[in-house]
Design a protein around this motif. Structure first.
Motif, PDB file in Angstrom:
ATOM      1  N   SER A   1      41.940  37.420  32.387  1.00 28.88           N
ATOM      2  CA  SER A   1      42.912  37.670  33.716  1.00 28.88           C
ATOM      3  C   SER A   1      44.098  37.742  33.056  1.00 28.88           C
ATOM      4  CB  SER A   1      42.872  36.439  34.616  1.00 28.88           C
ATOM      5  OG  SER A   1      43.101  35.204  34.052  1.00 28.88           O
ATOM      6  N   ASP A   2      44.442  37.034  31.987  1.00 30.58           N
ATOM      7  CA  ASP A   2      45.898  37.064  31.352  1.00 30.58           C
ATOM      8  C   ASP A   2      46.004  38.663  30.746  1.00 30.58           C
ATOM      9  OD1 ASP A   2      46.776  34.709  31.718  1.00 30.58           O
ATOM     10  OD2 ASP A   2      46.721  33.951  29.991  1.00 30.58           O
ATOM     11  N   ALA A   3      44.930  39.036  30.032  1.00 30.25           N
ATOM     12  CA  ALA A   3      45.137  40.680  29.571  1.00 30.25           C
ATOM     13  C   ALA A   3      45.326  41.416  30.700  1.00 30.25           C
ATOM     14  CB  ALA A   3      43.832  40.954  28.899  1.00 30.25           C
TER      15      ALA A   3
ATOM     16  N   TRP B   1      39.402  32.648  38.184  1.00 25.81           N
ATOM     17  CA  TRP B   1      40.671  32.854  37.707  1.00 25.81           C
ATOM     18  C   TRP B   1      41.950  33.427  38.587  1.00 25.81           C
ATOM     19  CZ3 TRP B   1      41.962  29.933  33.774  1.00 25.81           C
ATOM     20  CH2 TRP B   1      41.153  29.739  32.722  1.00 25.81           C
ATOM     21  N   ASP B   2      41.389  32.996  40.046  1.00 18.31           N
ATOM     22  CA  ASP B   2      42.643  33.330  41.075  1.00 18.31           C
ATOM     23  C   ASP B   2      42.961  34.498  41.114  1.00 18.31           C
ATOM     24  OD1 ASP B   2      42.772  30.686  41.925  1.00 18.31           O
ATOM     25  OD2 ASP B   2      43.912  30.028  40.207  1.00 18.31           O
ATOM     26  N   ARG B   3      42.103  35.546  40.709  1.00 17.82           N
ATOM     27  CA  ARG B   3      42.382  37.049  41.013  1.00 17.82           C
ATOM     28  C   ARG B   3      42.616  37.262  42.407  1.00 17.82           C
ATOM     29  NH1 ARG B   3      38.603  37.268  36.656  1.00 17.82           N
ATOM     30  NH2 ARG B   3      39.339  38.408  34.989  1.00 17.82           N
ATOM     31  N   ASN B   4      42.204  36.677  43.317  1.00 17.34           N
ATOM     32  CA  ASN B   4      42.467  36.969  44.765  1.00 17.34           C
ATOM     33  C   ASN B   4      43.902  36.471  44.807  1.00 17.34           C
ATOM     34  OD1 ASN B   4      41.797  34.305  44.141  1.00 17.34           O
ATOM     35  ND2 ASN B   4      41.908  33.726  46.424  1.00 17.34           N
ATOM     36  N   LYS B   5      44.615  36.004  44.001  1.00 19.56           N
ATOM     37  CA  LYS B   5      46.039  35.834  44.228  1.00 19.56           C
ATOM     38  C   LYS B   5      46.741  36.926  43.295  1.00 19.56           C
ATOM     39  CE  LYS B   5      45.643  30.693  44.778  1.00 19.56           C
ATOM     40  NZ  LYS B   5      45.964  29.165  43.922  1.00 19.56           N
ATOM     41  N   MET B   6      46.418  37.065  42.160  1.00 15.86           N
ATOM     42  CA  MET B   6      47.038  37.949  41.036  1.00 15.86           C
ATOM     43  C   MET B   6      46.946  39.276  41.558  1.00 15.86           C
ATOM     44  SD  MET B   6      46.255  38.624  37.068  1.00 15.86           S
ATOM     45  CE  MET B   6      44.815  39.268  37.357  1.00 15.86           C
ATOM     46  N   TYR B   7      45.930  39.720  42.337  1.00 11.96           N
ATOM     47  CA  TYR B   7      45.773  41.415  42.483  1.00 11.96           C
ATOM     48  C   TYR B   7      46.968  41.554  43.549  1.00 11.96           C
ATOM     49  CZ  TYR B   7      41.612  41.688  39.684  1.00 11.96           C
ATOM     50  OH  TYR B   7      40.863  41.879  38.639  1.00 11.96           O
ATOM     51  N   PRO B   8      47.074  40.864  44.774  1.00 15.09           N
ATOM     52  CA  PRO B   8      48.376  41.203  45.819  1.00 15.09           C
ATOM     53  C   PRO B   8      49.394  41.213  44.736  1.00 15.09           C
ATOM     54  CG  PRO B   8      46.364  39.574  46.800  1.00 15.09           C
ATOM     55  CD  PRO B   8      46.227  39.939  45.304  1.00 15.09           C
TER      56      PRO B   8
END
Length: 636
Positions: free
Chosen positions: A304-306, A356-363
């Motif tokens: 997710s960091d990448a 990895w909290d992508r539901n937060k990162m993508y928005p």
């Protein structure tokens, strides 16, 4: 009181021995003179406990205390095997992800790690045996009575003694923390401070950074970044005043970025028993732009960091996954830049989007849509579920819909078929692994990389069949290393694949390949770079001027520079960097650091020429941290 002091001393010595064992796992040696750092921090903690807990609860409290510290030390030893870093309390933020990567974690556990649990197992067996012996006997009842005046005096004396030991432990531990405070190298700092003092220092440092944030504005930080970058000679002097090379060659075309799981650079253009390992990527590299000297820069969030770095050109903090720590911010990003030109941005990943909290990162990155686990048919490729082929199948369906609506798109694919432990089902495997490599990490890894390459080829075939290939810029890069040096020796890779391999330089070396429609001739660009450089490079190709958009990038356009330096601070300590010549790793500071040539993979004796790069990278990463922490929160 003798029993009380005996219990205290026994638990103290037991945990001190465990801390020494942890030192062996973390630092590969035990320096007994460093035992004092662990002893005084443990003394402070146990003295504090003695002042809090009532006498009748001591045994239970110490049992729980031993259990909790043992679990922390056990987990820290395993964490170090994978990350090569010393975990702090911030690593707890990733505990929710453990279940999804349990197949990876179980392979990291070594038999010697279970030494931490020997005393607990023995104590548990002893307790069970005693319970069995007492079963059927008349139970004895204990009546707690108030201690006598004499005993109360003894208890008061004991409490005073504990208060004194607490003060001594805190003061001496504070001195150890102060002594190691200025060391940037986290591994050296933890080794000198001691594991427990290192945790305290991490808390203090976090609070100090929060106070500093309030004193400087975002605009001031941006200006400081620009000033620092202007002091470093990036640009090719022959290009100054001219339009950047390759600028706009992909303008108006679709953009697909494929982030390949655990893809290192060494399999590119190599074979195993006359079987080409990556025929699809080889062709992309030969016909497009190939960057063979790119290095990972991820932090705690790994994959997710990448995604975060390549889409923002911001360094990860290293202390927390960026998706977790900054998913609430409005992140300057590649999707935002492309949205200004009418692009729709989609991202595809077969995990649940909460991983990895992508539901937060993508928005936060301004992706318009994300397609996660529910959108795919599970063909049971590995523990994550669907294969890369299934990932691309669903992705093409969604992209064709956008194409039919005449909407240009940016699509990000995050693959998982080559995820550790690299197990490829027999029905999916495309190459024959030699008998002596079957079941080994290297054999499994090469098998998974070959399959991922095959699946990528299926995506390209679909793009061609649907008339999108000549209208799409395709970017392929690796998210992070795959081979764990503790499981696979460099000499084995060299002998089986026929390529020189270094346990650190080659391990962190990832490919970066760009296919551009209409490009007459492929080109290999031997410019050192990292994941922070991907956005500026892609933006240039897509005809986006970061300067005109006033976009703050911590990386550089690799197509228009002749000198570069990138920092890394996870898997390697803070202060580590890659420039056009070497990989540098600091010791206590710069002077006792080490360097390895990126071309020859040999040690470099004279590190004097690289001091300015070291100081530059430390400043740049500090400013990057300040920048991302000052970004505004996004609207819900």
């Amino acid at each position: 009181m003798k029993r009380r002091s005996a219990l205290f001393c026994g638990v103290f010595l037991l945990l001190l021995l465990k801390l020494m064992l942890l030192r062996l796992f973390l630092f590969n040696e035990i320096k007994w003179e460093r035992a004092l750092t662990d002893a005084f921090s443990l003394l402070a903690l146990m003295s504090f406990l003695e002042l809090l807990i009532p006498m009748k609860a001591r045994r239970v409290v110490y049992w729980v205390f031993n259990l909790v510290l043992t679990l922390i030390m056990f987990a820290s030893a395993i964490y170090n095997v994978y990350f090569g870093s010393i975990p702090t309390y911030t690593a707890l933020s990733g505990l929710g992800q453990v279940n999804q990567v349990r197949s990876t974690i179980t392979t990291l556990i070594e038999p010697e790690h279970f030494i931490f649990w020997v005393d607990i197992v023995v104590m548990a067996v002893y307790w069970i045996v005693n319970r069995v012996r007492r079963k059927g006997r008349q139970s004895r009842s204990y009546i707690y009575t108030q201690p006598s005046y004499r005993n109360r005096r003894k208890i008061s004396t004991w409490k005073l003694s504990m208060a004194g030991l607490l003060i001594i432990g805190v003061v001496v531990s504070g001195l150890f923390i102060r002594k190691g405070w200025g060391i940037e190298n986290e591994i050296v700092r933890a080794e000198q401070m001691g594991f427990m003092n290192y945790q305290v220092a991490a808390v203090v440092k976090t609070r100090q950074e929060k106070r500093e944030l309030a004193s400087v504005s975002l605009q001031d930080t941006v200006k400081a970044i620009q000033t620092l970058q202007e002091s470093y000679p990036y640009r090719d002097v022959d290009q100054i005043g001219k339009e950047p090379e390759y600028f706009g060659v992909g303008k108006g075309k679709n953009l697909i970025v494929v982030q390949m799981e655990s893809l290192q650079n060494f399999p590119i253009h190599q074979s195993l028993n006359n079987q080409v390992l990556t025929p699809v990527m080889n062709q992309l590299a030969d016909q497009g732009l190939y960057f063979p000297y790119i290095y990972q820069q991820i932090g705690q969030g790994n994959t997710s960091d990448a995604e975060f770095i390549s889409n923002t050109s911001i360094y990860p903090l290293g202390s927390i996954a960026m998706s977790t720590g900054f998913g609430s911010r409005e992140l300057p990003s590649l999707p935002r830049l492309l949205a200004q030109q009418g692009y729709v941005s989609n991202t595809f990943h077969v995990n649940e989007v909460s991983f990895w909290d992508r539901n937060k990162m993508y928005p936060a990155l301004a992706f318009d849509h994300f397609y996660d686990k529910p959108f795919y048919t599970n063909d049971n490729f590995n523990s994550f579920g669907p294969s890369d082929e299934e990932l691309y199948r669903v992705g093409m369906e969604k992209l064709l819909n956008l194409h039919q609506e005449s909407k240009p798109f940016y699509a990000q694919f995050v693959t998982v078929s080559s995820h550790h432990p690299f197990a490829v089902p027999e029905t999916f495997s495309k190459i024959q692994i030699p008998p002596d490599l079957v079941g080994t990490q290297l054999g499994n890894y090469l098998d998974s990389v070959n399959y991922s390459d095959y699946a990528l080829g299926k995506l390209i075939e679909s793009l061609k069949q649907n008339g999108l290939w000549e209208d799409t810029v395709l970017v392929v890069y690796g998210d992070h290393q795959g081979i764990n040096s503790k499981d696979t020796e460099a000499s084995l890779i060299t002998s089986k694949v026929g390529v020189p391999y270094h346990d650190q330089v080659s391990k962190f070396n990832i490919p970066f390949i760009i296919h551009i429609p209409g490009l007459e001739k492929g080109k290999t660009i031997e410019q050192t770079g990292g994941q922070v450089d991907m956005l500026p490079t892609i933006a240039n190709i897509m005809g986006i001027s970061l300067k005109e958009d006033q976009f703050t990038a911590l990386g550089q356009d690799l197509l228009n520079i002749d000198n570069n330096v990138i920092g890394m601070r996870y898997y390697l300590p803070t202060g580590s960097f890659f420039n056009n010549e070497v990989m540098f790793i600091p010791g206590n500071g710069f002077d006792d650091g080490t360097a390895v040539s990126l071309r020859t993979l040999e040690s470099v004796n004279d590190i004097t020429p690289y001091r300015e790069d070291y100081e530059y990278v430390l400043k740049l990463m500090k400013l990057s941290d300040d920048y991302v922490k000052r970004l505004p929160s996004r609207a819900p």
